[in-house]
Design a protein around this motif. Structure first.
Motif: not given
Ligand code: AAM
Length: 359
Positions: A280, A288, A299
């Motif tokens: 991430y 994202q 998420t």
């Protein structure tokens, strides 16, 4: 320990204080990885990696290899994280073979015997429509009331990227990988070759309008897991069973496939996605930014505290080695929702590390 994005409280409640989730992991090899170095998995063990990953998760040791898989920088497979959670929470897990070159030496569901083909030639999946149907059939028959769905597919960040590019998403600089230095240009050129082959076939009949379907794109540059996991999700949501997709860019690929063939599946608040902080927060990627283009999906991002590990190979996750895979991020999220802490997972792996990687 869990960062939450996109109105994620309702969905995650279904996975909190429960202990009865099933972990299913779909595995496949990709022929392209034999000739083109697109994967971050160590080339010496790449054929054995999906099997050895799931042997470790299920049994606590790899059988097909003398030690659990490693990445190109010799760091431990993310299956170590998943094994920790499976053992600490005593979770059931099942392997779904979608074409691993080396078959796992544990019981598994056979979804497809042959590996994913060579995407450089536009020959990723033989028949993606059929594989999606097989995925749906598996999803109809899995016994569980919540599912965490992962993958072990070396080279799989390239096939996911290929399908997303084929569908028109802007992902070139957004998809993470198992490599420290993500070979993005090489991956894009392989994908372009595969898509060109596809368009070449589609335009043979000059009178036909050229419009690639999701099946054309999957058949050209997709991998077997993307089709199987999409089918599984569609059936489980039909049965009202929540699914936590376990991964980053590869599961974004699964989401994009679902959106094409069954958009209503996404709107029922029964699918979420979870990955690791390493994916991430990857500076060379933007998960994202990919998800935002597909769907506002709940998420979850798990942290690990690996900067504090006594083992160099785990600390290396913080500088781009491995990052994610075999359900690691989502399994950690599930662990944290059910009373465990990052140090429980870390301590478990540190305890078994020297036994696993003795040689
Ligand atoms: C799975 N087993 C692994 C591993 N993965 N063992 C060591 N390192 C990994 N990274 P790429 O597209 O770069 O090959 O990354 C995807 C692969 O990395 C998948 O197999 C995923 O599960 C993870």
């Amino acid at each position: 320990n869990i960062l939450k994005v996109n109105n994620s409280e309702n969905f995650v409640e279904k996975f909190t204080n429960t202990k009865n989730a099933l972990f299913a992991c779909t595995i496949s090899s990709i022929e392209t990885t034999k000739t083109i170095p697109i994967s971050g998995v160590n080339a010496k063990v790449i054929d054995y990696t999906p099997a050895a990953d799931m042997e470790l998760v299920t049994l606590g040791k790899s059988i097909s290899l003398s030690h659990p898989p490693i990445d190109a920088t010799n760091c431990p497979s993310p299956a170590t994280i998943t094994r920790a959670v499976v053992d600490l929470l005593n979770m059931p897990c099942i392997t779904i073979d979608a074409g691993s070159n080396v078959k796992p030496k544990i019981p598994y569901i056979l979804a497809e015997k042959e590996p994913t083909g060579d995407i450089n030639l536009g020959k990723g999946i033989k028949n993606s429509k059929l594989l999606i149907e097989r995925g749906k059939l598996i999803g109809k028959n899995l016994t569980c009331d919540k599912l965490i769905l992962g993958e072990s597919v070396p080279g799989g960040t390239t096939t996911a990227m290929g399908v997303l590019i084929g569908l028109g998403y802007d992902v070139k600089d957004k998809i993470s990988s198992g490599s420290v230095a993500n070979p993005k240009d090489l991956k894009v050129s392989v994908i372009q070759n595969g898509l060109n082959m596809m368009y070449g076939t589609l335009t043979e009949d000059k009178n036909k309008e050229i419009k690639a379907s999701i099946y054309d794109i999957l058949n050209a540059v997709g991998d077997n897991m993307l089709a199987i996991n999409a089918g599984i999700c569609i059936s489980l949501v039909e049965r009202n069973i929540p699914v936590l997709l376990a991964g980053g860019g590869q599961m974004a690929g699964v989401l994009a496939v679902i959106k094409e063939i069954s958009p209503e599946t996404l709107t029922k608040e029964l699918i979420g996605i979870s990955t690791t902080e390493f994916v991430y927060n990857d500076h060379n990627a933007d998960l994202q930014g990919i998800l935002n283009q597909i769907y506002a999906i709940p998420t979850y991002i798990s942290t690990f505290g690996y900067e504090n590990s006594s083992i160099e190979g785990l600390r290396a996750y913080c500088s781009g080695s491995v990052k994610e895979g075999v359900g690691a991020g989502a399994m950690a999220t599930y662990a944290y929702l059910n009373g465990l802490k990052p140090e429980d997972i870390r301590n478990y792996i540190e305890k078994y590390y020297y036994e696993w990687y003795k040689e």
